[in-house]
Design a protein around this motif. Structure first.
Motif, PDB file in Angstrom:
ATOM      1  N   UNK A   8       0.830  -1.198   0.000  1.00 29.61           N
ATOM      2  CA  UNK A   8       0.000   0.000   0.000  1.00 29.61           C
ATOM      3  C   UNK A   8       0.871   1.258   0.000  1.00 29.61           C
ATOM      4  N   UNK A   9       1.896   1.275   0.833  1.00 28.21           N
ATOM      5  CA  UNK A   9       2.778   2.446   0.887  1.00 28.21           C
ATOM      6  C   UNK A   9       3.405   2.716  -0.479  1.00 28.21           C
ATOM      7  N   UNK A  10       3.854   1.664  -1.142  1.00 21.33           N
ATOM      8  CA  UNK A  10       4.413   1.824  -2.480  1.00 21.33           C
ATOM      9  C   UNK A  10       3.370   2.363  -3.447  1.00 21.33           C
ATOM     10  N   UNK A  11       2.181   1.821  -3.361  1.00 25.91           N
ATOM     11  CA  UNK A  11       1.083   2.280  -4.223  1.00 25.91           C
ATOM     12  C   UNK A  11       0.794   3.760  -4.004  1.00 25.91           C
ATOM     13  N   UNK A  12       0.902   4.210  -2.766  1.00 25.79           N
ATOM     14  CA  UNK A  12       0.564   5.590  -2.418  1.00 25.79           C
ATOM     15  C   UNK A  12       1.728   6.564  -2.632  1.00 25.79           C
ATOM     16  N   UNK A  13       2.840   6.064  -3.161  1.00 28.65           N
ATOM     17  CA  UNK A  13       3.927   6.963  -3.515  1.00 28.65           C
ATOM     18  C   UNK A  13       5.125   6.981  -2.602  1.00 28.65           C
ATOM     19  N   UNK A  14       5.167   6.062  -1.632  1.00 28.28           N
ATOM     20  CA  UNK A  14       6.347   5.986  -0.761  1.00 28.28           C
ATOM     21  C   UNK A  14       7.511   5.436  -1.588  1.00 28.28           C
ATOM     22  N   UNK A  15       8.593   6.175  -1.651  1.00 27.84           N
ATOM     23  CA  UNK A  15       9.727   5.802  -2.496  1.00 27.84           C
ATOM     24  C   UNK A  15      10.497   4.619  -1.912  1.00 27.84           C
ATOM     25  N   UNK A  35      14.410   0.532   3.277  1.00 28.89           N
ATOM     26  CA  UNK A  35      13.423  -0.436   3.751  1.00 28.89           C
ATOM     27  C   UNK A  35      13.846  -1.853   3.399  1.00 28.89           C
ATOM     28  N   UNK A  36      14.463  -2.035   2.222  1.00 29.82           N
ATOM     29  CA  UNK A  36      14.896  -3.367   1.809  1.00 29.82           C
ATOM     30  C   UNK A  36      15.978  -3.913   2.739  1.00 29.82           C
ATOM     31  N   UNK A  37      16.938  -3.094   3.102  1.00 28.53           N
ATOM     32  CA  UNK A  37      17.983  -3.555   4.020  1.00 28.53           C
ATOM     33  C   UNK A  37      17.371  -3.948   5.364  1.00 28.53           C
ATOM     34  N   UNK A  38      16.446  -3.133   5.856  1.00 25.98           N
ATOM     35  CA  UNK A  38      15.806  -3.445   7.136  1.00 25.98           C
ATOM     36  C   UNK A  38      15.058  -4.768   7.071  1.00 25.98           C
ATOM     37  N   UNK A  39      14.318  -4.989   5.992  1.00 25.24           N
ATOM     38  CA  UNK A  39      13.549  -6.227   5.850  1.00 25.24           C
ATOM     39  C   UNK A  39      14.470  -7.431   5.676  1.00 25.24           C
ATOM     40  N   UNK A  40      15.552  -7.261   4.910  1.00 28.99           N
ATOM     41  CA  UNK A  40      16.491  -8.366   4.691  1.00 28.99           C
ATOM     42  C   UNK A  40      17.169  -8.762   5.991  1.00 28.99           C
ATOM     43  N   UNK A  41      17.556  -7.783   6.769  1.00 30.86           N
ATOM     44  CA  UNK A  41      18.170  -8.025   8.080  1.00 30.86           C
ATOM     45  C   UNK A  41      17.283  -8.941   8.923  1.00 30.86           C
ATOM     46  N   UNK A  42      15.990  -8.695   8.899  1.00 29.02           N
ATOM     47  CA  UNK A  42      15.059  -9.426   9.759  1.00 29.02           C
ATOM     48  C   UNK A  42      14.514 -10.704   9.116  1.00 29.02           C
ATOM     49  N   UNK A  43      14.849 -10.942   7.849  1.00 33.67           N
ATOM     50  CA  UNK A  43      14.347 -12.131   7.180  1.00 33.67           C
ATOM     51  C   UNK A  43      12.882 -12.052   6.823  1.00 33.67           C
ATOM     52  N   UNK A  44      12.385 -10.856   6.619  1.00 39.90           N
ATOM     53  CA  UNK A  44      10.980 -10.679   6.237  1.00 39.90           C
ATOM     54  C   UNK A  44      10.864 -10.848   4.723  1.00 39.90           C
ATOM     55  N   UNK A  45      10.880 -12.098   4.292  1.00 43.23           N
ATOM     56  CA  UNK A  45      11.075 -12.378   2.871  1.00 43.23           C
ATOM     57  C   UNK A  45       9.910 -11.950   1.995  1.00 43.23           C
ATOM     58  N   UNK A  46       8.673 -12.009   2.488  1.00 45.50           N
ATOM     59  CA  UNK A  46       7.554 -11.542   1.660  1.00 45.50           C
ATOM     60  C   UNK A  46       7.649 -10.040   1.448  1.00 45.50           C
ATOM     61  N   UNK A  47       8.059  -9.328   2.484  1.00 42.14           N
ATOM     62  CA  UNK A  47       8.292  -7.886   2.354  1.00 42.14           C
ATOM     63  C   UNK A  47       9.427  -7.634   1.365  1.00 42.14           C
ATOM     64  N   UNK A  48      10.502  -8.403   1.483  1.00 44.54           N
ATOM     65  CA  UNK A  48      11.623  -8.266   0.549  1.00 44.54           C
ATOM     66  C   UNK A  48      11.153  -8.468  -0.884  1.00 44.54           C
ATOM     67  N   UNK A  49      10.353  -9.489  -1.100  1.00 42.37           N
ATOM     68  CA  UNK A  49       9.836  -9.766  -2.451  1.00 42.37           C
ATOM     69  C   UNK A  49       9.037  -8.589  -2.989  1.00 42.37           C
ATOM     70  N   UNK A  50       8.196  -8.013  -2.158  1.00 43.35           N
ATOM     71  CA  UNK A  50       7.365  -6.899  -2.603  1.00 43.35           C
ATOM     72  C   UNK A  50       8.191  -5.637  -2.840  1.00 43.35           C
ATOM     73  N   UNK A  51       9.180  -5.419  -2.006  1.00 43.53           N
ATOM     74  CA  UNK A  51      10.042  -4.253  -2.198  1.00 43.53           C
ATOM     75  C   UNK A  51      10.850  -4.381  -3.483  1.00 43.53           C
TER      76      UNK A  51
END
Length: 223
Positions: free
Chosen positions: A112-119, A131-147
């Motif tokens: 949603x954030x990406x859709x709304x214009x969050x860079x 955001x990608x580094x933060x998600x990768x650090x934590x292993x949030x792989x679905x978030x990584x995929x979307x980013x």
């Protein structure tokens, strides 16, 4: 002991430095901040219609959009964005909505954030990360995929000298979540040859930790 490891041992958890509103702060909220915290879209719209500032700040520099992200209220965030809220605003700890959602492992809000214009390339946190580094650090792989799908820079190097791939290896536990994170990054074309400040590559880090599944993924890309 390598300098990078000494630095790591002296660091707090890098992606965990966000500070969500405390109970006391929430109790003191009024106006848009209170409505964003509770997800009260009707009140948000009414206040905005009456001229409330969509990017008003609380004492920690959080806008209502930040508060909505911390509280995981998608509809509230959408209502704020529709009224012109700055989706790329940084609060005092230098986090944006996207990175807040990434750290919270909230894939729907990330999209949603990406859709709304969050860079996705916004530089965030005191570590000059993304955001990608933060998600990768934590292993949030679905978030990584979307980013990744949203265009996040794969090879940004933060001020610790680490990419998302390096963080997934050295700050991860070698388990399935971090392995999948490494897989998504490598398959997307992340540069597996970028080393840390000591010249140690992601593959060397994975080997030293005996993370064999990561080793296999990264080695295949090197070859």
């Amino acid at each position: 002991m390598r300098a990078s490891m000494i630095l790591f041992l002296c660091l707090p958890i890098t992606a965990g430095a966000q500070t969500a509103p405390s109970a006391a702060e929430i109790a003191a909220y009024d106006g848009l901040h209170a409505a964003a915290q509770s997800g009260d879209v009707s009140t948000i719209r009414a206040l905005l219609t009456k001229g409330a500032a969509p990017d008003a700040r609380d004492p920690a520099g959080r806008t209502p959009a930040h508060v909505a992200a911390f509280a995981s209220h998608d509809a509230a965030l959408r209502a704020l964005a529709a009224a012109g809220a700055d989706m790329n605003a940084l609060e005092d700890d230098r986090y944006d909505v996207l990175t807040i959602a990434a750290v919270a492992d909230d894939p729907e809000m990330v999209s949603l954030a990406l859709e709304l214009g969050n860079r996705p390339d916004l530089i965030t946190s005191v570590y000059d990360g993304t955001a990608l580094i933060a998600a990768a650090h934590l292993g949030h792989h679905d978030v990584v995929r979307r980013l990744i799908a949203g265009g996040a820079p794969l090879d940004h190097v933060n001020n610790l000298g680490w990419t998302a791939l390096i963080e997934a290896v050295i700050l991860g536990d070698g388990g399935p979540d971090h392995v999948q994170t490494v897989r998504y990054l490598v398959e997307a074309g992340a540069d597996v040859t970028i080393p840390d400040r000591d010249g140690v590559t992601p593959l060397q880090h994975a080997k030293s930790r005996q993370y064999q599944k990561m080793v296999d993924i990264i080695a295949a890309a090197v070859n």
